[in-house]
Scaffold this motif. Structure first.
Motif, PDB file in Angstrom:
ATOM      1  N   TYR A 222      19.559  59.937 -37.594  1.00  0.00           N
ATOM      2  CA  TYR A 222      18.626  60.456 -38.584  1.00  0.00           C
ATOM      3  C   TYR A 222      18.421  61.945 -38.364  1.00  0.00           C
ATOM      4  O   TYR A 222      18.386  62.417 -37.220  1.00  0.00           O
ATOM      5  CB  TYR A 222      17.263  59.766 -38.476  1.00  0.00           C
ATOM      6  N   HIS A 223      18.261  62.655 -39.470  1.00  0.00           N
ATOM      7  CA  HIS A 223      17.889  64.068 -39.473  1.00  0.00           C
ATOM      8  C   HIS A 223      16.393  64.120 -39.755  1.00  0.00           C
ATOM      9  O   HIS A 223      15.929  63.560 -40.754  1.00  0.00           O
ATOM     10  CB  HIS A 223      18.680  64.792 -40.571  1.00  0.00           C
TER      11      HIS A 223
ATOM     12  N   PRO B 292      15.444  51.687 -38.370  1.00  0.00           N
ATOM     13  CA  PRO B 292      14.370  52.466 -38.997  1.00  0.00           C
ATOM     14  C   PRO B 292      13.010  52.089 -38.412  1.00  0.00           C
ATOM     15  O   PRO B 292      12.119  52.934 -38.308  1.00  0.00           O
ATOM     16  CB  PRO B 292      14.455  52.107 -40.484  1.00  0.00           C
TER      17      PRO B 292
ATOM     18  N   VAL C 241      12.728  62.722 -43.536  1.00  0.00           N
ATOM     19  CA  VAL C 241      13.693  61.930 -42.770  1.00  0.00           C
ATOM     20  C   VAL C 241      14.904  61.619 -43.653  1.00  0.00           C
ATOM     21  O   VAL C 241      14.745  61.156 -44.784  1.00  0.00           O
ATOM     22  CB  VAL C 241      13.056  60.613 -42.282  1.00  0.00           C
ATOM     23  N   THR C 242      16.090  61.885 -43.112  1.00  0.00           N
ATOM     24  CA  THR C 242      17.330  61.589 -43.822  1.00  0.00           C
ATOM     25  C   THR C 242      18.238  60.774 -42.920  1.00  0.00           C
ATOM     26  O   THR C 242      18.510  61.181 -41.786  1.00  0.00           O
ATOM     27  CB  THR C 242      18.054  62.897 -44.218  1.00  0.00           C
ATOM     28  N   SER C 243      18.686  59.625 -43.417  1.00  0.00           N
ATOM     29  CA  SER C 243      19.642  58.814 -42.671  1.00  0.00           C
ATOM     30  C   SER C 243      21.006  59.501 -42.723  1.00  0.00           C
ATOM     31  O   SER C 243      21.414  59.998 -43.771  1.00  0.00           O
ATOM     32  CB  SER C 243      19.729  57.423 -43.307  1.00  0.00           C
TER      33      SER C 243
END
Length: 103
Positions: free
Chosen positions: A3-4, A61, A85-87
């Motif tokens: 994740y970012h 998550p 949050v970016t996967s």
């Protein structure tokens, strides 16, 4: 799962910068411990802003949400911390999918 995380930190007008830095120092310790544990892959502080970017590697998550809720900066300044949050997906996997679709 990668994740970012993009943290943007504000603080209440009644809080001094010294108080903010004390909380942020706790957060920095937590980040470095998580990096040593392999959860944080890499973390950066953006110059001139109250912004931190991290790449984390977690099992799910759910685990990420639990970690975020336990962060010192979220516990103490939660309503003043925005986290995007970016996967992430490994690019190699994406490239493999593209090649398979070409055939």
């Amino acid at each position: 799962m990668l994740y970012h995380l993009d943290f943007r930190v504000q603080y209440p007008p009644t809080m001094s910068q010294e108080e903010l830095f004390a909380i942020w120092s706790e957060e920095a310790d937590a980040a470095m411990n998580a990096k040593e544990a392999g959860i944080v892959v890499s973390v950066w502080k953006c110059v001139g802003t109250r912004r931190v970017i991290a790449i984390v590697d977690v099992e799910s998550p759910n685990q990420l949400d639990q970690i975020i809720m336990d962060l010192p900066i979220v516990k103490k300044l939660g309503q003043y911390v925005n986290i995007e949050v970016t996967s992430l997906r490994p690019y190699e996997d994406f490239a493999t999918d593209l090649k398979a679709r070409k055939s």
